[in-house]
Design an enzyme around this catalytic site. Structure first.
Site, PDB file in Angstrom:
ATOM      1  N   LYS A 182      -5.471   2.131   0.584  1.00 52.82           N
ATOM      2  CA  LYS A 182      -5.527   0.822   0.025  1.00 52.82           C
ATOM      3  C   LYS A 182      -7.197   0.985  -0.661  1.00 52.82           C
ATOM      4  CE  LYS A 182      -5.535  -3.510   2.871  1.00 52.82           C
ATOM      5  NZ  LYS A 182      -5.142  -4.432   1.852  1.00 52.82           N
ATOM      6  N   VAL A 231      -4.421 -10.186  -4.395  1.00 54.17           N
ATOM      7  CA  VAL A 231      -4.948  -9.899  -2.947  1.00 54.17           C
ATOM      8  C   VAL A 231      -6.233  -9.744  -3.002  1.00 54.17           C
ATOM      9  CG1 VAL A 231      -5.088  -8.195  -1.244  1.00 54.17           C
ATOM     10  CG2 VAL A 231      -2.728  -8.743  -2.265  1.00 54.17           C
ATOM     11  N   CYS A 291     -11.469  -3.319 -11.987  1.00 58.71           N
ATOM     12  CA  CYS A 291     -12.378  -4.267 -11.600  1.00 58.71           C
ATOM     13  C   CYS A 291     -13.555  -4.857 -12.737  1.00 58.71           C
ATOM     14  CB  CYS A 291     -13.217  -3.902 -10.308  1.00 58.71           C
ATOM     15  SG  CYS A 291     -12.151  -2.803  -9.393  1.00 58.71           S
ATOM     16  N   GLY A 343       6.513   0.277 -11.471  1.00 60.96           N
ATOM     17  CA  GLY A 343       7.987  -0.103 -11.442  1.00 60.96           C
ATOM     18  C   GLY A 343       9.059   0.774 -10.974  1.00 60.96           C
TER      19      GLY A 343
HETATM   20  C1  FMN Z   1       0.074  -5.729  -3.321  1.00 58.89           C
HETATM   21  C2  FMN Z   1      -0.869  -4.883  -4.303  1.00 58.89           C
HETATM   22  C3  FMN Z   1      -1.789  -4.495  -4.003  1.00 58.89           C
HETATM   23  C4  FMN Z   1      -2.567  -3.484  -4.931  1.00 58.89           C
HETATM   24  N1  FMN Z   1      -3.683  -3.059  -4.650  1.00 58.89           N
HETATM   25  C5  FMN Z   1      -4.341  -2.186  -5.543  1.00 58.89           C
HETATM   26  C6  FMN Z   1      -5.680  -1.551  -5.254  1.00 58.89           C
HETATM   27  O1  FMN Z   1      -6.187  -1.731  -4.128  1.00 58.89           O
HETATM   28  N2  FMN Z   1      -6.150  -0.436  -5.885  1.00 58.89           N
HETATM   29  C7  FMN Z   1      -5.567  -0.028  -6.989  1.00 58.89           C
HETATM   30  O2  FMN Z   1      -5.904   0.857  -7.699  1.00 58.89           O
HETATM   31  N3  FMN Z   1      -4.195  -0.647  -7.408  1.00 58.89           N
HETATM   32  C8  FMN Z   1      -3.655  -1.565  -6.503  1.00 58.89           C
HETATM   33  N4  FMN Z   1      -2.337  -2.297  -6.965  1.00 58.89           N
HETATM   34  C9  FMN Z   1      -1.751  -1.643  -7.872  1.00 58.89           C
HETATM   35  C10 FMN Z   1      -0.559  -0.485  -7.527  1.00 58.89           C
HETATM   36  O3  FMN Z   1      -1.233   0.648  -6.903  1.00 58.89           O
HETATM   37  C11 FMN Z   1       0.010   0.198  -8.875  1.00 58.89           C
HETATM   38  O4  FMN Z   1      -0.752   0.656  -9.817  1.00 58.89           O
HETATM   39  C12 FMN Z   1       1.020  -1.375  -9.733  1.00 58.89           C
HETATM   40  O5  FMN Z   1       1.447  -2.088  -8.695  1.00 58.89           O
HETATM   41  C13 FMN Z   1       1.962  -0.579 -10.587  1.00 58.89           C
HETATM   42  O6  FMN Z   1       3.015   0.000  -9.713  1.00 58.89           O
HETATM   43  P1  FMN Z   1       4.547  -0.568  -9.037  1.00 58.89           P
HETATM   44  O7  FMN Z   1       4.977  -1.220 -10.315  1.00 58.89           O
HETATM   45  O8  FMN Z   1       5.181   0.521  -8.554  1.00 58.89           O
HETATM   46  O9  FMN Z   1       3.921  -1.620  -7.969  1.00 58.89           O
HETATM   47  C14 FMN Z   1      -1.838  -2.966  -6.002  1.00 58.89           C
HETATM   48  C15 FMN Z   1      -0.583  -3.404  -6.136  1.00 58.89           C
HETATM   49  C16 FMN Z   1      -0.020  -4.535  -5.439  1.00 58.89           C
HETATM   50  C17 FMN Z   1       1.594  -4.920  -5.644  1.00 58.89           C
END
Ligand code: FMN
Length: 305
Positions: free
Chosen positions: A45, A71, A131, A245
């Site tokens: 996280k 979040v 960020c 995705g």
């Molecule tokens: C609920 C949630 C929280 C996330 N928190 C972070 C984070 O703390 N740090 C980060 O680098 N990416 C964060 N992401 C991004 C994911 O690590 C990822 O890069 C992004 O969701 C794309 O992948 P996916 O389509 O498989 O979800 C978060 C994504 C989601 C859905």
């Protein structure tokens, strides 16, 4: 038997599947569902220097083929992550992990890097540069090549672990940003983070997310992620951890064809806690069907056809 091993520089993974930061907590929570030692690694996280409560609720909106989250980097701060969360994870997970770092100033990133430098369970520092940079008026670190170069260089000067820069897709030229990270000394690239997204209630016209906009992820962003990984693979020589995705083994193969050396699974974990396990189990069967004996052979294959 299909060989699923991949390398992120000197870090060898038994398979390319890594739960993505923010979607798998600190990992140990998922050991209630299955033995998480089957995972290639885990991206923890997102961690900041100080504890963060996160954004006001509601902070999740469902969408067709995806989700929006705001979040807001809720986490207990680097001190507790190291002294409590990683210690709990160590009891149920014996492999090395990826620490995901966020910050609102360069100094915050550097202080987190220094702290994680001393943690033997951490192999890679994944630097989330999406960020806002408070000093530059809230512009994200990750959208300007010069700031990406500068922050990477400063981190590399003190980092004792490999540094992977996690790119935001909310830019005009992703290759330029990836190149800036490589020139700054990055050991790898993680991509992509979420896209910007919003939803509104059809009856009241009110935003569904309290902060109006959030990060859009899930199957809908896969073609964007694939196109960006394909472009960045051409532009840099360092390894890429691909994500965006990925829901099943076919998506993993596609992402590796585009140029990913390993693949993170994000939103899929929010739908099904067994998502990573299912993918790891179905991957060898799919590769056998495709007559692929060694998964390493498919990295960047789309560039040679
Ligand atoms: C609920 C949630 C929280 C996330 N928190 C972070 C984070 O703390 N740090 C980060 O680098 N990416 C964060 N992401 C991004 C994911 O690590 C990822 O890069 C992004 O969701 C794309 O992948 P996916 O389509 O498989 O979800 C978060 C994504 C989601 C859905």
């Amino acid at each position: 038997m299909v060989d699923l091993r991949v390398n992120l520089n000197k870090f060898e993974l038994s398979n390319p599947i890594i739960p993505a930061s923010g979607t798998f907590g600190f990992g140990y929570e998922f050991s209630e569902f299955y033995d998480i030692n089957i995972l290639g690694s885990i991206s923890l996280k997102g961690t900041t220097l100080n504890p963060r409560f996160g954004n006001p609720t509601p902070r999740i909106a469902e969408c067709e083929k995806g989700m929006i989250n705001s979040v807001g980097l809720q986490n207990p701060g680097v001190h507790r992550v190291i002294n409590e969360e990683i210690k709990k994870l160590k009891k149920v997970y014996s492999k090395k992990v990826i620490a995901n770092i966020s910050g609102f100033s360069v100094d915050e990133y550097l202080q987190c890097v220094e702290k994680f430098n001393e943690v033997s369970e951490v192999e890679i520092l994944e630097i989330n540069i999406s960020c806002p940079n408070v000093k530059d008026g809230g512009i994200s670190f990750g959208t300007c090549p010069d700031s990406v170069y500068n922050i990477t260089k400063k981190i590399k000067e003190i980092a004792k672990k490999d540094v992977f820069i996690k790119l935001s897709p909310n830019v005009t030229n992703i290759s330029e940003i990836a190149k800036a990270a490589e020139n700054g000394g990055a050991d790898g690239i993680s991509m992509i983070n979420t896209l910007i997204g919003a939803r509104f209630d059809i009856k009241t016209a009110k935003p569904i997310i309290h902060n109006i906009m959030g990060g859009f992820s899930g199957p809908a962003i896969k073609p964007i992620a694939l196109a960006m990984i394909y472009q960045v693979y051409k532009a840099v020589k360092i390894p890429i951890i691909g994500m965006g995705g990925v829901m099943n083994a076919k998506d993993v193969v596609e992402m590796m064809y585009a140029g990913a050396s390993a693949v993170q699974i994000g939103s899929a974990n929010c739908i099904n806690p067994y998502a990573c396990k299912n993918i790891i189990e179905s991957l060898p069967l799919l590769l056998e069907e495709l007559s692929i004996k060694n998964i390493k052979d498919i990295i960047g294959k789309a560039h040679n056809v």
